[in-house]
Design a protein around this motif. Structure first.
Motif, PDB file in Angstrom:
ATOM      1  N   PHE A 144       0.990  -1.296  -0.080  1.00 18.19           N
ATOM      2  CA  PHE A 144      -0.048  -0.123   0.031  1.00 18.19           C
ATOM      3  C   PHE A 144       0.873   1.265   0.016  1.00 18.19           C
ATOM      4  O   PHE A 144       0.563   2.364  -0.690  1.00 18.19           O
ATOM      5  N   ALA A 145       1.956   1.242   0.834  1.00 17.55           N
ATOM      6  CA  ALA A 145       2.880   2.442   0.854  1.00 17.55           C
ATOM      7  C   ALA A 145       3.572   2.665  -0.367  1.00 17.55           C
ATOM      8  O   ALA A 145       3.632   3.855  -0.790  1.00 17.55           O
ATOM      9  N   ASN A 146       4.016   1.617  -1.330  1.00 20.24           N
ATOM     10  CA  ASN A 146       4.474   1.619  -2.597  1.00 20.24           C
ATOM     11  C   ASN A 146       3.475   2.369  -3.619  1.00 20.24           C
ATOM     12  O   ASN A 146       3.785   3.118  -4.356  1.00 20.24           O
ATOM     13  N   LEU A 147       2.076   1.750  -3.476  1.00 17.15           N
ATOM     14  CA  LEU A 147       1.127   2.470  -4.643  1.00 17.15           C
ATOM     15  C   LEU A 147       1.173   3.838  -4.077  1.00 17.15           C
ATOM     16  O   LEU A 147       0.744   4.618  -5.066  1.00 17.15           O
ATOM     17  N   ARG A 148       1.037   4.169  -2.814  1.00 12.72           N
ATOM     18  CA  ARG A 148       0.715   5.885  -2.557  1.00 12.72           C
ATOM     19  C   ARG A 148       1.729   6.271  -3.079  1.00 12.72           C
ATOM     20  O   ARG A 148       1.514   7.412  -3.579  1.00 12.72           O
ATOM     21  N   ALA A 149       3.159   5.998  -2.748  1.00  8.74           N
ATOM     22  CA  ALA A 149       4.076   6.885  -3.148  1.00  8.74           C
ATOM     23  C   ALA A 149       4.160   7.030  -4.592  1.00  8.74           C
ATOM     24  O   ALA A 149       4.284   8.213  -5.490  1.00  8.74           O
ATOM     25  N   ASP A 170       2.433   9.355   3.156  1.00  6.53           N
ATOM     26  CA  ASP A 170       2.484   8.672   4.342  1.00  6.53           C
ATOM     27  C   ASP A 170       1.867   8.983   5.505  1.00  6.53           C
ATOM     28  O   ASP A 170       1.858   8.492   6.643  1.00  6.53           O
ATOM     29  N   ALA A 171       0.697   9.988   5.225  1.00  2.00           N
ATOM     30  CA  ALA A 171      -0.183  10.564   5.998  1.00  2.00           C
ATOM     31  C   ALA A 171      -0.927   9.593   6.995  1.00  2.00           C
ATOM     32  O   ALA A 171      -1.495   8.614   6.259  1.00  2.00           O
ATOM     33  N   PRO A 172      -1.181   9.559   8.114  1.00  2.00           N
ATOM     34  CA  PRO A 172      -2.148   8.521   8.641  1.00  2.00           C
ATOM     35  C   PRO A 172      -3.445   8.302   8.037  1.00  2.00           C
ATOM     36  O   PRO A 172      -4.162   7.035   7.940  1.00  2.00           O
ATOM     37  N   GLU A 173      -4.058   9.346   7.611  1.00  2.00           N
ATOM     38  CA  GLU A 173      -5.548   9.481   7.048  1.00  2.00           C
ATOM     39  C   GLU A 173      -5.364   8.551   5.770  1.00  2.00           C
ATOM     40  O   GLU A 173      -6.328   8.053   5.193  1.00  2.00           O
ATOM     41  N   GLY A 207      -3.407   5.927   5.511  1.00  7.14           N
ATOM     42  CA  GLY A 207      -2.783   4.568   5.876  1.00  7.14           C
ATOM     43  C   GLY A 207      -1.429   4.532   6.349  1.00  7.14           C
ATOM     44  O   GLY A 207      -0.966   3.291   6.314  1.00  7.14           O
ATOM     45  N   GLY A 208      -0.757   5.530   6.338  1.00  2.00           N
ATOM     46  CA  GLY A 208       0.754   5.632   6.492  1.00  2.00           C
ATOM     47  C   GLY A 208       1.185   5.822   7.886  1.00  2.00           C
ATOM     48  O   GLY A 208       0.340   5.554   9.019  1.00  2.00           O
ATOM     49  N   SER A 209       2.435   5.832   8.044  1.00  2.00           N
ATOM     50  CA  SER A 209       3.011   5.922   9.406  1.00  2.00           C
ATOM     51  C   SER A 209       2.804   7.260   9.965  1.00  2.00           C
ATOM     52  O   SER A 209       3.171   7.238  11.052  1.00  2.00           O
ATOM     53  N   GLY A 210       2.744   8.360   9.301  1.00  2.00           N
ATOM     54  CA  GLY A 210       2.964   9.637   9.860  1.00  2.00           C
ATOM     55  C   GLY A 210       4.236  10.280  10.014  1.00  2.00           C
ATOM     56  O   GLY A 210       4.352  11.122  10.630  1.00  2.00           O
ATOM     57  N   VAL A 211       5.165   9.638   9.301  1.00  2.00           N
ATOM     58  CA  VAL A 211       6.474  10.374   9.206  1.00  2.00           C
ATOM     59  C   VAL A 211       6.371  11.603   8.346  1.00  2.00           C
ATOM     60  O   VAL A 211       5.792  11.644   7.226  1.00  2.00           O
ATOM     61  N   GLY A 212       6.900  12.849   8.955  1.00  2.00           N
ATOM     62  CA  GLY A 212       6.802  13.963   7.925  1.00  2.00           C
ATOM     63  C   GLY A 212       7.643  15.267   8.617  1.00  2.00           C
ATOM     64  O   GLY A 212       8.561  14.996   9.297  1.00  2.00           O
ATOM     65  N   ASN A 213       7.127  16.354   8.311  1.00  2.00           N
ATOM     66  CA  ASN A 213       7.568  17.541   8.526  1.00  2.00           C
ATOM     67  C   ASN A 213       6.755  18.543   9.288  1.00  2.00           C
ATOM     68  O   ASN A 213       6.883  19.917   9.160  1.00  2.00           O
ATOM     69  N   LEU A 240      15.024  18.022   5.340  1.00  2.00           N
ATOM     70  CA  LEU A 240      13.375  17.280   5.370  1.00  2.00           C
ATOM     71  C   LEU A 240      13.757  16.018   5.891  1.00  2.00           C
ATOM     72  O   LEU A 240      14.805  15.514   6.285  1.00  2.00           O
ATOM     73  N   THR A 241      12.543  15.563   6.537  1.00  4.37           N
ATOM     74  CA  THR A 241      12.503  14.441   7.062  1.00  4.37           C
ATOM     75  C   THR A 241      11.256  13.678   5.984  1.00  4.37           C
ATOM     76  O   THR A 241      10.384  13.888   5.651  1.00  4.37           O
ATOM     77  N   ILE A 242      11.945  12.671   5.122  1.00  2.00           N
ATOM     78  CA  ILE A 242      11.230  11.947   4.043  1.00  2.00           C
ATOM     79  C   ILE A 242      10.724  10.586   4.702  1.00  2.00           C
ATOM     80  O   ILE A 242      11.443   9.780   5.267  1.00  2.00           O
ATOM     81  N   PRO A 243       9.292  10.494   4.522  1.00  2.00           N
ATOM     82  CA  PRO A 243       8.849   9.262   5.068  1.00  2.00           C
ATOM     83  C   PRO A 243       9.153   7.929   4.257  1.00  2.00           C
ATOM     84  O   PRO A 243       9.678   8.246   3.102  1.00  2.00           O
ATOM     85  N   PRO A 244       9.077   6.862   4.976  1.00  2.00           N
ATOM     86  CA  PRO A 244       9.391   5.376   4.058  1.00  2.00           C
ATOM     87  C   PRO A 244       8.406   5.145   3.025  1.00  2.00           C
ATOM     88  O   PRO A 244       7.295   5.670   3.441  1.00  2.00           O
ATOM     89  N   LEU A 245       8.939   4.858   1.766  1.00  2.00           N
ATOM     90  CA  LEU A 245       8.056   4.544   0.716  1.00  2.00           C
ATOM     91  C   LEU A 245       7.009   5.530   0.638  1.00  2.00           C
ATOM     92  O   LEU A 245       5.657   5.634   0.790  1.00  2.00           O
ATOM     93  N   GLY A 246       7.130   6.953   0.493  1.00  2.00           N
ATOM     94  CA  GLY A 246       6.502   8.170   0.591  1.00  2.00           C
ATOM     95  C   GLY A 246       6.841   9.201  -0.420  1.00  2.00           C
ATOM     96  O   GLY A 246       7.830   9.321  -1.020  1.00  2.00           O
ATOM     97  N   THR A 247       5.838  10.103  -0.766  1.00  3.77           N
ATOM     98  CA  THR A 247       6.025  11.197  -1.816  1.00  3.77           C
ATOM     99  C   THR A 247       5.698  12.375  -0.956  1.00  3.77           C
ATOM    100  O   THR A 247       4.412  12.367  -0.277  1.00  3.77           O
TER     101      THR A 247
END
Length: 748
Positions: free
Chosen positions: A568-573, A702-705, A707-713, A733-740
């Protein structure tokens, strides 16, 4: 016996003898000019008129004066199969008549089809002969009309090599002997007005080939409606009338197709987007689709719906790409008026409609266009030119004037009569190359010895010129999978004239990259950047289409590596990368909520998956990406302009991170896009930016809404006056895992 009586008898015998051959031909249904035999005739001025009719099964026939209602005379049976001649000795002037016919169980009166004149006018004949009749659909086919105060249907069909053509249907007990047609030899069109035929009646054409062989009954190439498969008859309908209510859309739609406009397309197969499983899995009607599909598309933020072909087709499994009724919206979902109402509802909701249009080939079904008049009429005779080996279909002969006219007329028909907003032309590459999917010796070079299909190229150019010249705000899109140059450039510059081209290379390269395990992606890093080398050579649409989720390829989510969370994270990114990348967008249905299974044309999408948070999160992401794409000028105004894109860092293969800028008209407004295609969060990852100010995080996949882990800035950060990547400022920056991430620069 007086001499004058004897002379009269001999004259009548001679007249009948001269007619006998024609009568026999009519009875055998083998006469090429039935109007020369049937109907009202007169030997010369002042001589009696006679009415000839062929009525199988009739016992007696009378001729009735239509004006007075009086019996003008009774006909004599001159052939046992039902050929009658009424010699009206006291009538020396032609008059309007009808027939009263006694059958074994009833006596009825009706108009004689052979008392009516030609259907086509001289201008029609001239334009058809030239191949410039761009509203031929108003003349050919079946058209309800009134002639001499008599309601009926005018039929016309092109079959130049036929020995005889009859229209058969519910109005003549499907008896090919009853209604042989008049041939307009100038253009090879057969025509007849059938009185009292009407809307809703089924019909086909019975054709004898040039050798006298009877062909399978043929559906009308210009039919506006057809029976529900597996039945194959055409249905008398006429041009559908509808009171349009989309004036506001039509006035402003030119802005929706412009290269600077946001174009986000939801590709839909109407037969499987949603069904009624509790009602034997039936198709939804056009009205039900208007009630459900349009609000959904509006809520999701797409600008256009692209319909897989809804032109009538006999086989569900072709998905519409093997159509037989190019002028008929499929009856699977309702009537032509119902389809117009669907289009109107889309327009009133601010949604454009594109149609997948298939001018490259057609199926071999017996009731279709193949060997239509006993010759290779629509297709090339040589299978090296006229047969598609991959699809078991026939290829149009684009060099034949009438065939090109048929297809050009059809393109304009959908844009004009149904007010569609564009055509996506299927399989353009197969049209452009004579050696498409062929080995040496399996194709015929053009007149210059090359592999280019010159006739198809000329056809496509003319189609685009007419589409844009006659329909303000319409667009054309090419599905063209090769490096053919200037597909989406104007014809006056040497291009093919399309508005847009699908970027198949981008789709294949990026999906290939995304399917790799992140640990291996560093070795395929430039699969994601290669498309930018040629991105601005055409006006591109980035397609994630139905072709990528069929034939064992699996769904988009199933292509992603890793466990479910990583998939899911891959597809979101990936979606974030796609919407930030230059180019218009296209997403096939089901992809917007990550359907697990491969698309099945025969059942509904798996809407129940939206009860699960990861799928709901993907849907929310697509909704927000569409909103950002539409509201951020930098993401759409320069989709086709190299000034709107700039790499920040394209070579960080060790971290599998990409960063770039998107810009538009305002030099103070930039977007920073950063993609991390590994499951490792990147802390303190610095990217250079051109301007100072606050950079707000407007998208984090990667936002929680989602389905992500919420890593960000934490919603954003300020640029630091630290030079990086050759720019005076930078972001830590803090770049989330498998995130855009998409960050918008906002001046302090």
């Amino acid at each position: 016996m007086p001499n004058e009586v004897r002379t009269g008898i001999r004259a009548e015998e001679q007249r009948l003898a001269s007619l006998r051959g024609g009568v026999e031909a009519v009875v055998r249904a083998d006469h090429g000019d039935p109007f020369a035999i049937l109907g009202m005739h007169q030997g010369g001025e002042g001589e009696p008129v006679e009415v000839r009719s062929f009525l199988p099964g009739a016992l007696r026939v009378w001729v009735i004066d239509s004006t007075t209602g009086e019996v003008a005379g009774e006909a004599e049976r001159v052939h046992e199969d039902g050929f009658f001649i009424a010699v009206l000795a006291d009538r020396t002037q032609r008059f309007r008549y009808r027939l009263r016919v006694e059958f074994p169980l009833t006596t009825t009166e009706f108009e004689d089809a052979y008392r009516f004149g030609p259907v086509l006018g001289e201008l029609d004949i001239h334009l058809l002969g030239e191949g410039t009749h761009l509203r031929a659909y108003e003349r050919l086919g079946a058209h309800p009309r009134e002639v001499d105060g008599v309601p009926g249907v005018a039929f016309a069909v092109w079959a130049p090599s036929a020995r005889r053509v009859s229209v058969v249907g519910d109005f003549c007990d499907w008896d090919g002997r009853r209604l042989p047609m008049r041939k307009r030899v100038e253009v090879g069109v057969w025509e007849i007005f059938v009185p009292h035929a009407g809307v809703g009646q089924r019909y086909k054409f019975e054709i004898k080939g040039p050798g006298g062989n009877l062909l399978p009954l043929k559906a009308d190439p210009y039919a506006f409606q057809a029976e529900m498969r597996p039945l194959t008859a055409s249905v008398v309908h006429g041009l559908p009338h509808y009171q349009w209510q989309d004036e506001e859309w039509m006035r402003s739609r030119a802005s929706t197709a412009d290269r600077k406009a946001p174009v986000s397309i939801y590709e839909v197969h109407l037969g499987s987007w949603m069904r009624a499983p509790d009602e034997d899995n039936r198709f939804l009607t056009y009205a039900e689709l208007a009630e459900r599909l349009i609000p959904y598309v509006t809520d999701m933020g797409f600008t256009h719906i692209e319909l897989l072909p809804i032109t009538e087709h006999p086989f569900d499994g072709s998905w519409g790409y093997q159509p037989i009724g190019l002028y008929a919206p499929t009856s699977r979902h309702g009537t032509p008026e119902d389809f117009k109402a669907f289009v109107d509802a889309c327009h009133r909701a601010g949604i454009g409609i594109l149609l997948d249009w298939v001018p490259g080939h057609f199926p071999t079904d017996q009731h279709g266009l193949g060997l239509f008049d006993g010759t290779h009429l629509y297709e090339h005779a040589d299978p090296r030119q006229g047969y598609h080996q991959d699809w078991n279909t026939l290829i149009y002969n684009f060099g034949r004037t009438e065939v090109s006219n048929f297809l050009l007329d059809n393109a304009l028909f959908w844009l004009d009569h149904y007010r569609l907003d564009g055509l996506r032309v299927d399989a353009v590459a197969s049209m452009l190359y004579l050696d498409y999917s062929r080995k040496e010796g399996e194709w015929i070079p053009n007149r210059f010895g090359g592999r280019e299909n010159l006739e198809a190229i000329a056809f496509l150019k003319r189609m685009n010129e007419l589409a844009y010249g006659n329909n303000a705000g319409a667009m054309t899109v090419a599905e063209e999978s090769t490096s053919w140059p200037m597909v989406s450039k104007p014809t006056y510059l040497g291009g093919l004239g399309f508005g847009y081209k699908w970027n198949m290379g981008w789709m294949h390269d990026t999906l290939n990259y995304m399917s790799k395990d992140p640990i291996h992606r560093r070795y395929h890093h430039h699969d994601m950047t290669f498309g930018l080398i040629y991105q601005f050579s055409e006006n591109f649409v980035l397609p994630l289409s139905h072709d990528e989720v069929v034939h064992g390829k699996g769904s988009l989510i199933a292509k992603m590596p890793g466990d479910d969370w990583q998939k899911f994270a891959n597809l979101r990114a990936y979606y974030g990368f796609m919407f930030a990348h230059p180019g218009k967008k296209l997403l096939f249905m089901g992809g917007e909520f990550a359907q697990w299974r491969e698309w099945n044309y025969n059942q509904s999408l798996d809407w129940h998956l939206l009860e699960e948070a990861p799928h709901k999160g993907i849907q929310s992401l697509i909704r927000d990406l569409n909103r950002i794409y539409r509201t951020q000028p930098a993401l759409h105004r320069t989709d086709c302009d190299p000034s709107g894109f700039e790499w920040i860092e394209s070579n960080d293969n060790e971290n599998s991170v990409y960063s770039f800028l998107r810009k538009a008209d305002d030099p103070e407004h930039v977007l920073v896009v950063v993609c991390n295609f590994t499951p490792v969060p990147r802390q303190g990852y610095r990217v250079g930016v051109p301007l100072p100010g606050r950079y707000a995080e407007v998208m984090n996949t990667d936002a929680p809404e989602y389905g992500g882990s919420g890593v960000g800035n934490a919603g954003g950060l300020d640029a630091e006056e630290t030079s990086w990547h050759g720019r005076p400022y930078s972001l830590d920056l803090t770049i989330p895992p498998l995130g855009t991430l998409i960050l918008e620069r906002r001046p302090t």
